[in-house]
Design an enzyme around this catalytic site. Sequence first.
Site: not given
Length: 383
Positions: A145, A188
């Site tokens: 991420d 994400g």
Amino acid sequence: VSVSHGIRRKMTINVGVLTAGGDTPGLNAALRGLGKSALYVYDLQLIGFYDGFRGLLHDRYIVLDESALSGILTIGGTILGTSRDKPAKMLVGGKIQDMRDAMVETYKKHHLDVLVCMGGGGTQKNAYSLAEKGLNILTLPKTIDNDIPNTDVTLGYDTALGIATEAVDRLHSTAHSHHRIIIVETMGHNAGWLALGAGVAGGADVILIPEIPYEVDKIANAILERSQSGKHFSIVAVSEGAMSKGNRQQEQQLLEDKKSAKDKKEKEQARQALENFYAAQSARTMRLSQELERLTGLESRVTILGYVQRGGTPSAKDRLLASELGGEAAALIVKGISGIMVAVNGEGTKAVELKSVVNKRKTVPLDHVWVQTARRVGTCLGD
């Protein structure tokens, strides 16, 4: 930053290491970088604990000698295994318990001078909680991420970005051939680095990220404009945490309700309402597909990349980064430095205080160059 917690100076330094949180490409390369530096340059004795903090609790370990470290540079995942257990809130015997004191005992049993923890935001927080118990801790930042603060980039991001970009590239063929809207969902939850990077690199026509709440009508209009100009397909790159403006406002209200709850009953009701909201949001990419199909009259299909982004051989860049971070961790240990995260800084590394990382997240700035680039090339960001 040089934060010493008193690593003992002696002929041999004993080091423990664990990998925690989600698996990430490059973890084995980082273990190798740390381990081979310990073997060939510094007089360090290294043991690895299996399955994250759970292995530290149960004292399940392996001696990371030359044999254990051989041939792992290009292998994905982690030879130590991993878990998402939290030292201060661990499920043991059917109850959530604070097991940090037991982990301290394992640390002392092996006469460790320092524990190296490789992981994402949660791991940084958990490692810091052990530092508060008096352990000498070093951490390495890893997460696809790319949302850990005070480091230019995190281990594993480059590999995941390459995988996501290739997926966008490949889906262009089907979108073009069938005149469809293809929605590609990347990982994400709270940061849009993956969707943004893959969207710009892969030439997505729409990019949706958590930092920029979207309006479905504006996305549909952008797709219709493409269709009317003779481009009868569109690629939408969407982060799993992206939300519409309406949903974002609803989330903010629920968070405010939880914060302002006064008694136990109100707090539980607010917590449950928020939990129900997030559960309903898990299918939002599918709902987005249905809405776009209805508004544009074009067929819409969804591809959710999921765990494929975390798998496979790490990229050359991640192998280089992992080797550098692992080697630098060994060098810092020899210097007696702990209480830090080994961060990426330009072409090199720097030690940042671990407490400066905990409970923080690096999100995409609205004026980031990738956001500006996307807008300049005509990409719709949903706003």
